[in-house]
Design a protein around this motif. Structure first.
Motif, mmCIF file in Angstrom:
data_model
loop_
_atom_site.group_PDB
_atom_site.id
_atom_site.type_symbol
_atom_site.label_atom_id
_atom_site.label_comp_id
_atom_site.label_asym_id
_atom_site.label_seq_id
_atom_site.Cartn_x
_atom_site.Cartn_y
_atom_site.Cartn_z
ATOM 1 N N THR A 18 0.833 -1.209 0.000
ATOM 2 C CA THR A 18 0.000 0.000 0.000
ATOM 3 C C THR A 18 0.867 1.259 0.000
ATOM 4 O OG1 THR A 18 -0.153 -0.210 2.420
ATOM 5 C CG2 THR A 18 -1.989 -1.052 1.123
ATOM 6 N N GLN A 19 2.171 1.102 0.316
ATOM 7 C CA GLN A 19 3.095 2.242 0.226
ATOM 8 C C GLN A 19 3.429 2.497 -1.252
ATOM 9 O OE1 GLN A 19 3.615 -0.585 1.887
ATOM 10 N NE2 GLN A 19 4.555 -0.276 3.867
ATOM 11 N N LYS A 20 3.631 3.754 -1.593
ATOM 12 C CA LYS A 20 4.010 4.065 -2.968
ATOM 13 C C LYS A 20 5.528 4.022 -3.113
ATOM 14 C CE LYS A 20 3.893 9.073 -2.186
ATOM 15 N NZ LYS A 20 3.309 10.354 -2.607
ATOM 16 N N VAL A 21 5.989 4.005 -4.360
ATOM 17 C CA VAL A 21 7.429 4.000 -4.645
ATOM 18 C C VAL A 21 8.030 5.348 -4.256
ATOM 19 C CG1 VAL A 21 9.153 3.879 -6.486
ATOM 20 C CG2 VAL A 21 7.220 2.318 -6.496
ATOM 21 N N SER A 22 9.185 5.308 -3.587
ATOM 22 C CA SER A 22 9.871 6.543 -3.204
ATOM 23 C C SER A 22 10.705 7.028 -4.392
ATOM 24 C CB SER A 22 10.764 6.295 -1.986
ATOM 25 O OG SER A 22 10.001 5.849 -0.902
ATOM 26 N N HIS A 23 10.053 7.786 -5.292
ATOM 27 C CA HIS A 23 10.754 8.257 -6.487
ATOM 28 C C HIS A 23 10.846 9.782 -6.496
ATOM 29 C CE1 HIS A 23 6.743 9.119 -8.048
ATOM 30 N NE2 HIS A 23 6.418 7.872 -7.784
ATOM 31 N N ALA A 24 11.064 10.371 -5.320
ATOM 32 C CA ALA A 24 11.198 11.822 -5.232
ATOM 33 C C ALA A 24 12.422 12.309 -5.999
ATOM 34 C CB ALA A 24 11.302 12.240 -3.768
ATOM 35 N N CYS A 85 21.050 -5.940 -6.970
ATOM 36 C CA CYS A 85 19.696 -5.591 -6.518
ATOM 37 C C CYS A 85 19.159 -4.413 -7.332
ATOM 38 C CB CYS A 85 19.742 -5.234 -5.028
ATOM 39 S SG CYS A 85 18.206 -4.560 -4.386
ATOM 40 N N ASN A 86 17.900 -4.553 -7.828
ATOM 41 C CA ASN A 86 17.270 -3.423 -8.530
ATOM 42 C C ASN A 86 15.921 -3.029 -7.928
ATOM 43 O OD1 ASN A 86 15.799 -5.613 -9.413
ATOM 44 N ND2 ASN A 86 16.494 -5.489 -11.534
ATOM 45 N N HIS A 105 18.484 9.796 -3.692
ATOM 46 C CA HIS A 105 19.066 10.383 -4.901
ATOM 47 C C HIS A 105 20.076 9.416 -5.540
ATOM 48 C CE1 HIS A 105 21.039 13.257 -7.569
ATOM 49 N NE2 HIS A 105 22.205 12.944 -6.998
ATOM 50 N N PHE A 106 20.964 8.839 -4.713
ATOM 51 C CA PHE A 106 21.964 7.896 -5.225
ATOM 52 C C PHE A 106 21.307 6.647 -5.803
ATOM 53 C CE2 PHE A 106 25.098 9.851 -2.055
ATOM 54 C CZ PHE A 106 25.686 10.643 -3.032
ATOM 55 N N LEU A 107 20.294 6.115 -5.090
ATOM 56 C CA LEU A 107 19.606 4.905 -5.555
ATOM 57 C C LEU A 107 18.851 5.168 -6.852
ATOM 58 C CD1 LEU A 107 18.281 3.641 -2.102
ATOM 59 C CD2 LEU A 107 20.048 2.544 -3.477
ATOM 60 N N ILE A 112 17.502 1.988 -9.114
ATOM 61 C CA ILE A 112 16.992 1.021 -8.128
ATOM 62 C C ILE A 112 15.651 1.534 -7.601
ATOM 63 C CG2 ILE A 112 17.390 -0.058 -5.870
ATOM 64 C CD1 ILE A 112 20.404 0.147 -6.437
ATOM 65 N N LEU A 113 14.617 0.699 -7.748
ATOM 66 C CA LEU A 113 13.280 1.048 -7.251
ATOM 67 C C LEU A 113 13.248 0.867 -5.733
ATOM 68 C CD1 LEU A 113 9.935 0.161 -8.924
ATOM 69 C CD2 LEU A 113 10.224 -0.330 -6.507
ATOM 70 N N VAL A 114 12.738 1.862 -5.010
ATOM 71 C CA VAL A 114 12.764 1.850 -3.543
ATOM 72 C C VAL A 114 11.343 1.919 -2.983
ATOM 73 C CG1 VAL A 114 13.602 3.016 -1.462
ATOM 74 C CG2 VAL A 114 15.013 2.998 -3.524
ATOM 75 N N VAL A 115 11.024 0.990 -2.079
ATOM 76 C CA VAL A 115 9.772 1.036 -1.319
ATOM 77 C C VAL A 115 10.164 1.061 0.153
ATOM 78 C CG1 VAL A 115 7.567 -0.080 -0.815
ATOM 79 C CG2 VAL A 115 8.567 -0.292 -3.096
ATOM 80 N N LYS A 116 9.815 2.129 0.840
ATOM 81 C CA LYS A 116 10.218 2.245 2.249
ATOM 82 C C LYS A 116 9.032 2.017 3.171
ATOM 83 C CE LYS A 116 9.731 7.300 2.295
ATOM 84 N NZ LYS A 116 10.373 8.590 2.592
ATOM 85 N N ASP A 117 9.310 2.049 4.482
ATOM 86 C CA ASP A 117 8.304 1.884 5.546
ATOM 87 C C ASP A 117 7.596 0.524 5.487
ATOM 88 O OD1 ASP A 117 8.921 4.393 6.491
ATOM 89 O OD2 ASP A 117 7.278 5.397 5.453
ATOM 90 N N ILE A 118 8.365 -0.533 5.220
ATOM 91 C CA ILE A 118 7.809 -1.893 5.277
ATOM 92 C C ILE A 118 7.636 -2.270 6.745
ATOM 93 C CG2 ILE A 118 8.211 -4.324 4.699
ATOM 94 C CD1 ILE A 118 7.796 -2.575 2.235
#
Length: 328
Positions: A18-24, A85-86, A105-107, A112-118
Motif C-alpha cells: 500500500t506504500q508508494k514507490v519513493s521516487h522523489a 539488486c534493482n 538520490h543515489f539509488l 533502483i526502485l525503492v519502497v520504504k516503511d515496510i
C-alpha cells in the motif's frame, strides 16, 4: 484500500504494497526481472547511541562532516548496486530515518526502485513470497539473499498509488488479497468477514469434520448428557445435569438473536432430539426447527470443540478461586 466497491476486491498472485514507490529523486517506477532486497538497517548517516550534540566551530569542519556523510551513504548504495539488486524494500525504523533524500538520490541514479516503511509484521510474508532473506547489515548484502520477481511496478488507484509484485517464484504458496471499499467502515467490515472465512477454512484443515449448525450439536450433547446424568448418583449427577443445561444456552441465544420465541423453539428442538432427529436445528430463515442438513447449514467440528473446551476451562479456573484479595 479506499476507492471502488467490494466487487473490485481481487486476488493477486504475488505481493501488493500500500506504500508508494519513493521516487522523489526521479527513480524508476517499473522494473522487469526484479532482484529484490529486503534491508533492516538504515540508509542514512549514523547517529550516536546516546543523546549527544556535536559542536562545529568553523566551516571547514562543517564541509568535512557533509563530505563524510555523502561518502558513507554512497559506499552503502554502491554495495547495494554491486549485489545486483534493482528493487529495494526498506523496513520501517523507529530510531532514526530509515532512508534520507541523499540516499534516495543515489539509488535513483543507480536505477533502483525503492519502497520504504515496510512493516515488521510483513517481513516473514515477503520473504516466503519472493524467496529473499532479510539483511540486517550492509556487509552481509550478498546476491544469494535477494528474492526474484518477473515484474514490480507502481499502479495508480482512486486513493493513491500501490506497488504490485507479480511473477514470484513461490506462486500459489502465498497470495495477497487487495480489499477495496467506498469508505473505512465497509473496508473494515470486509476485512473482518474475510478473516472469519479464512478461520473457517483453517478449522477445516486442522480437523476435517463437518457438523450440523443451528444449535443441533449442542442440543444433542445436552440430551445425551441428561440421559447419562439419570444413570449417575450423588454429586456427579448434579454436575453432569448442570453441564447439560448449560449447553442449551447456545440454541437459546441463537433463537433469541433471530427474533424468535426462544423458550418455545428450544423446547421444540429438545423434543425433536428426544424423538431421535439428530440433525434437527433452528432454521433462522423459516423461523422454526427443521432438518438443518437439508438446508446445507454446516459448521466445522473444531468450532464446537474449541468453544466447549474453552468454556469448561474458564469455569474450572473460576471454581479454583477460593477468595479474592483487593489490593490498592
Amino acid at each position: 484500500k479506499l476507492g471502488g466497491t467490494i466487487d473490485d476486491t481481487e486476488l493477486v498472485n504475488g505481493l501488493v504494497f500500500t506504500q508508494k514507490v519513493s521516487h522523489a529523486a526521479g527513480g524508476p517506477t517499473k522494473v522487469t526481472g526484479a532482484k529484490i532486497g529486503l534491508i533492516q538497517f538504515c540508509l542514512s548517516a549514523p547517529k550516536t547511541d546516546i543523546e549527544q550534540n556535536v559542536t562545529v566551530s568553523d566551516y571547514t569542519q562543517m564541509d568535512r562532516i557533509l563530505k563524510e556523510e555523502r561518502k558513507y551513504i554512497l559506499d552503502m548504495c554502491k554495495k547495494v548496486q554491486k549485489s545486483g539488486c534493482n528493487v529495494l524494500l526498506i523496513q520501517k525504523s523507529i530510531l532514526r530515518d530509515a532512508v534520507n533524500d541523499l540516499s534516495l538520490h543515489f539509488l535513483a541514479k543507480m536505477k533502483i526502485l525503492v519502497v520504504k516503511d515496510i512493516e515488521r509484521d510483513d517481513v516473514e510474508f515477503i520473504c516466503k513470497t519472493c524467496g529473499c532473506l532479510p539483511i540486517a547489515n550492509i556487509d552481509t548484502f550478498h546476491p544469494e539473499k535477494l528474492g526474484r520477481a518477473e515484474l514490480v511496478h507502481e499502479v495508480s488507484t482512486s486513493d493513491g498509488k500501490i506497488v504490485r509484485v507479480t511473477g514470484v517464484p513461490n506462486e500459489g504458496k502465498t497470495v495477497t488479497i487487495l480489499c477495496k471499499a467506498s469508505n473505512n467502515l465497509v473496508l473494515d467490515e470486509s476485512e473482518r468477514s474475510l478473516h472469519d472465512a479464512l478461520c473457517v477454512l483453517r478449522c477445516l484443515v486442522k480437523k476435517r469434520f463437518l457438523t450440523p449448525g443451528g444449535g443441533a450439536p449442542e442440543m444433542r450433547l445436552s440430551y445425551e448428557l441428561s440421559k447419562w446424568a439419570d444413570s449417575l448418583l450423588g454429586m456427579h449427577s448434579y454436575c453432569v445435569r448442570a453441564f447439560a443445561e448449560a449447553m442449551e444456552v447456545v440454541p437459546y441465544t441463537l433463537a433469541e438473536n433471530a427474533g424468535l420465541d426462544a423458550i418455545h423453539v428450544v423446547t421444540e428442538l429438545r423434543n425433536k432430539h428426544a424423538e431421535g432427529e439428530k440433525a434437527a436445528g433452528i432454521n433462522v430463515r423459516k423461523g422454526k426447527v427443521t432438518n438443518i442438513l437439508e438446508e446445507n447449514v454446516l459448521v466445522p467440528l473444531l468450532v464446537h470443540t474449541s468453544a466447549v473446551s474453552l468454556a469448561t476451562e474458564c469455569v474450572r479456573l473460576i471454581l479454583k478461586i477460593d477468595d479474592i484479595v483487593i489490593t490498592r
